[in-house]
Design a protein around this motif. Structure first.
Motif, short mmCIF file in Angstrom:
data_model
loop_
_atom_site.label_atom_id
_atom_site.label_comp_id
_atom_site.label_asym_id
_atom_site.label_seq_id
_atom_site.Cartn_x
_atom_site.Cartn_y
_atom_site.Cartn_z
N LEU A 596 -2.09 0.16 5.30
CA LEU A 596 -2.28 -0.18 6.71
C LEU A 596 -2.31 1.07 7.58
O LEU A 596 -2.99 1.12 8.60
CB LEU A 596 -1.15 -1.09 7.21
CG LEU A 596 -1.22 -2.56 6.81
CD1 LEU A 596 0.06 -3.28 7.22
CD2 LEU A 596 -2.44 -3.23 7.45
N HIS A 597 -1.54 2.08 7.18
CA HIS A 597 -1.43 3.28 8.01
C HIS A 597 -2.31 4.43 7.54
O HIS A 597 -2.20 5.53 8.06
CB HIS A 597 0.03 3.73 8.07
CG HIS A 597 0.89 2.79 8.86
ND1 HIS A 597 1.77 1.92 8.27
CD2 HIS A 597 0.97 2.57 10.20
CE1 HIS A 597 2.38 1.21 9.21
NE2 HIS A 597 1.92 1.58 10.38
N ILE A 638 8.61 -1.67 9.14
CA ILE A 638 7.47 -0.81 9.47
C ILE A 638 6.96 -1.00 10.89
O ILE A 638 6.27 -0.15 11.41
CB ILE A 638 6.32 -0.93 8.45
CG1 ILE A 638 5.62 -2.29 8.52
CG2 ILE A 638 6.82 -0.68 7.03
CD1 ILE A 638 4.29 -2.28 7.75
N PHE A 639 7.32 -2.13 11.53
CA PHE A 639 6.82 -2.31 12.88
C PHE A 639 7.89 -2.12 13.95
O PHE A 639 7.59 -2.04 15.12
CB PHE A 639 6.15 -3.68 13.03
CG PHE A 639 4.88 -3.78 12.23
CD1 PHE A 639 3.79 -2.99 12.56
CD2 PHE A 639 4.80 -4.60 11.12
CE1 PHE A 639 2.62 -3.04 11.81
CE2 PHE A 639 3.65 -4.66 10.36
CZ PHE A 639 2.55 -3.87 10.70
N ALA A 640 9.13 -2.04 13.53
CA ALA A 640 10.16 -1.78 14.53
C ALA A 640 11.27 -0.86 14.03
O ALA A 640 12.14 -0.47 14.80
CB ALA A 640 10.78 -3.11 15.00
N GLY A 641 11.25 -0.52 12.77
CA GLY A 641 12.43 0.16 12.25
C GLY A 641 12.29 1.59 11.77
O GLY A 641 13.18 2.12 11.16
N SER A 644 7.52 3.15 9.12
CA SER A 644 6.06 3.06 9.03
C SER A 644 5.52 4.22 8.21
O SER A 644 5.97 5.36 8.36
CB SER A 644 5.44 3.08 10.42
OG SER A 644 5.77 4.26 11.09
N ALA A 645 4.57 3.90 7.31
CA ALA A 645 4.06 4.87 6.33
C ALA A 645 5.24 5.56 5.66
O ALA A 645 5.23 6.75 5.40
CB ALA A 645 3.11 5.88 6.96
#
Ligand code: ZN
Length: 719
Positions: A596-597, A638-641, A644-645
């Motif tokens: 995704l990233h 990955i969206f708040a913590g 991500s990647a």
């Protein structure tokens, strides 16, 4: 999991010292506890309406101080390493206050707190960004590097701090100009806002869903503890008559999926969980991905993953892909075999047709019971929280030569040094160094139980106070778990998973607390590459599978007996039960996050995201996800913590932690003398060095070589 108290320590921030005399409409400036420096946060004095006025004062003071520091740098009255000292003095009041707010968001969430947090957040980011984009400071740091004489006088840790700050400032857009910097800043603000919205949506969706059951036939299969917990949540005193209240809170969700014989009920709760926040968060994740890419591009990176990997131990996406692929090749065939076996087992059990996702956990648990003839429930009576804590502390005493003791709460006395907590279940401990005549070196809070109405799920360690010799501060940690609360007269009886989780979080805590680095910017977990940060935590979990260690504390709370040898062996074997599937699932999340990233084109939006999920699932799952599956919409890591990647970090670090534990296995886990020696070495290297050296160098000093994945596969039983 690990949470950073406020934002990353690596950013640059500033403040000068005197309170601004500004009149606020409310009296919340005078006597506002968030405006005073405290040894420990004065939780009993802090009110939500203190937050906004305090942050306004602190941020404005901070901004002025940055300006002041820039002037001093420009007229050369401050230079070299001193810049960091000045920065730390300026930073501390904001860090302290904002750290408390962030912490309370996680453990004492309320609508008012959320509103205050949301209101202040943009200003916090804007102000912090200003300092991290200070050209004066950036240039002055570059000068430290360029002046060989000055550079060579710095310790390795200090040099790392300079380097990390230069990189961080570059990645905060210090080199961007005009419109580009303005756009960069807009994106940052929006991303912060979207992350908060994302996690609040998850929290809301979790809170909103509940199911009241009144018919006892529907809860067939529920173990006693689950009946008790769900009855308690429904306000019922009769665990056999109910009613019972089911929620998506993990201590309920997990056991329901494992035990409910009622297939429809399992489906209902499973679907509620994987579709949770699906509608509200779908557009948010699409937006987050697109903004992250745009931000990375502004900084001249191809994608968010490249930006993320620059400051990680793995270094680049190729290294991550290589490890993930290497492990997938082992895990996939193993998982496929397991799935076939499980289907066969379920069919013998009377299940017809294929296994749906709400069936696998249930049958896997039945299969586990059949193969290993024990239930997670059988173990609970052996793990009373007080005993588990004693065992954990004794182990740390042996390995790392520290003594841990509880400090009683000082409720009535609100002095500067009093220990105050945010909830009556929270306790406070001191860590003493036996190397040094029981000197007090660190402290921690422990918030052990699940409180779904105000506390986020999962478990984490966060920083309350960072070690800093400049500020004369010892490290203080927040350890937050979501264990089963005591029911009626019994003590809190933990599941084995809750025990390993506690050991895990304590591992993070140890690295934070036993640091030997005096500079807050790379003491403890600060400055450590994100993918190496799970090393001590996962390392500690291994001890839960060592019988003599477990025997030292796991005593039946009524009979005092230790766990029977055969039962314990089953626990160890059960760990390897369906191990291929478990590993594959983690690789699936990691691959998903990385794809995704990196390669994913965010302009494809949510449809593209879901398509990618299904494509990856082909190689990384043995039964494809449902079309309605929206697990990504509650994938807070990955969206708040901050993962991500970086979700692969769990596996990356597990390679390290398994290999580190293998060093203990090699000398013999029962060989007290050698274990102690190795424990000290671990404390001096992995736990002690913090972010002061590159993790590969630290690891090599501990192990004499780099880590390999062999121990991970062996421990997991994936062969
Ligand atoms: Zn962790």
């Amino acid at each position: 999991m690990l949470k950073l108290a406020s934002s990353s320590r690596r950013r640059i921030a500033v403040y000068t010292g005197h309170l601004l005399k500004k009149n606020f409409a409310s009296a919340n400036v005078t006597g506002n506890p968030l405006l005073k420096t405290h040894t420990l946060p004065p939780f009993k004095l802090i009110r939500v309406d203190h937050i906004e006025p305090a942050m306004e004062v602190l941020l404005s003071k901070y901004e002025k101080s940055i300006d002041g520091l820039e002037e001093q740098i420009d007229n050369k009255s401050v230079a070299g390493w001193n810049i960091f000292n000045e920065l730390e003095l300026i930073e501390q009041p904001v860090e302290d206050a904002w750290g408390v707010v962030s912490h309370l968001q996680g453990v004492k969430n309320s609508d008012d707190l959320r509103k205050a947090h949301e209101k202040v957040l943009p200003n916090v980011i804007k102000t912090m960004t200003k300092s991290s984009q200070s050209v004066s400071i950036y240039k002055a740091l570059e000068l430290i590097k360029e002046d060989t004489n000055q550079w060579n006088k710095l310790s390795k840790a200090q040099q790392r701090i300079v380097d990390q700050n230069l990189t961080a400032m570059r990645n905060q857009g210090v080199n961007l100009e005009g419109d580009q910097q303005q756009r960069f800043n807009e994106i940052k603000m929006e991303l912060a806002d979207l992350s908060t919205k994302f996690s609040n949506n998850v929290l809301d969706a979790t809170k909103e869903w509940s199911l009241i059951i009144t018919d006892s036939s529907e809860i067939e299969g529920f173990p006693t503890s689950l009946k008790a917990l769900t009855a308690q949540q429904a306000g019922s005193n009769d665990i056999e008559k109910g009613p019972w209240k089911l929620t998506l809170d993990y201590p309920v969700l997990g056991p329901v999926l494992q035990h409910a014989r009622n297939r429809q009920l399992r489906e209902q709760i499973y679907m509620a969980n994987v579709t949770k926040a699906g509608e509200v968060n779908a557009p948010i994740i699409a937006k987050i991905l697109s903004l992250r890419k745009e931000k990375a591009n502004l900084l001249n990176y191809n994608c968010h993953a490249d930006l993320s990997l620059e400051t990680k131990m793995a270094g680049n996406t190729d290294n991550v892909d290589e490890l993930v692929e290497q492990l997938r090749n082992k895990a996939y065939p193993c998982a496929l075999k397991e799935y076939k076996k499980l289907t066969k087992f379920a069919n013998l059990y009377g299940h017809k047709g294929k296994l749906e996702p709400w069936d696998t956990t249930f049958f896997s648990e039945r299969q586990r019971e059949k193969l290993f003839e024990f239930t997670q429930e059988e173990l609970r009576p052996y793990f009373s929280l007080p005993d588990v804590l004693t065992g954990l502390f004794t182990l740390c005493e042996k390995l790392f030569n520290v003594h841990i003791m509880e400090v009683s709460n000082n409720d009535g006395n609100n002095t500067n040094d009093s220990v105050q907590t945010w909830h009556e279940d929270v306790s406070f401990f001191h860590v003493l160094s036996k190397d040094n005549a029981n000197e007090h070196i660190a402290s921690f809070y422990l918030d052990p139980y699940s409180r779904p109405e105000e506390k986020s799920g999962g478990a984490w360690m966060a920083v309350c106070r960072q070690r800093s010799d400049l500020l004369d501060r010892k490290p203080v940690a927040y350890l937050t778990c979501n264990g089963t609360p005591p029911i009626k007269d019994a003590p809190s009886l933990m599941t084995f998973v809750e025990v390993t989780t506690l050991f895990h979080e304590f591992g993070h805590g140890l690295q934070h607390m036993l640091t030997k680095i005096p500079y807050s910017r790379c003491a403890g977990i600060a400055g450590i590459e994100w993918d190496a940060v799970e090393l001590p935590s996962q390392f500690m979990e291994n001890w839960c599978y060592h019988k003599p260690t477990v025997d030292s504390f796991a005593k039946h709370y009524q009979t005092g007996e230790t766990i029977d040898e055969t039962l314990f062996q089953k626990v160890c074997d059960a760990k390897k039960h369906n191990a291929g599937s478990a590993l594959l699932r983690q690789l699936y999340f990691g691959k998903m996050d990385m794809a995704l990233h990196s390669t994913f084109n965010p302009s494809l939006g949510i449809d593209g995201i879901l398509k990618l999920q299904h494509e990856i699932a082909e190689d990384y799952t043995v039964s494809p996800p449902l079309n309605t599956d929206r697990f990504l919409c509650s994938f807070s890591h990955i969206f708040a913590g901050g993962y991500s990647a970086g979700y692969y970090s769990y596996i990356w670090a597990e390679v390290l932690s398994a290999d580190a534990f293998a060093a203990f296995e090699e000398v013999g886990l029962d060989n007290e003398k050698h274990i102690e020696g190795l424990g000290r070495k671990f404390a001096d290297t992995v736990l002690g060095c913090g972010g002061g050296e590159h993790p590969a160098d630290v690891y090599k000093r501990f192990r004499g070589r780099l880590a390999t994945a062999d121990a991970l596969l062996r421990h997991r039983g994936v062969v």
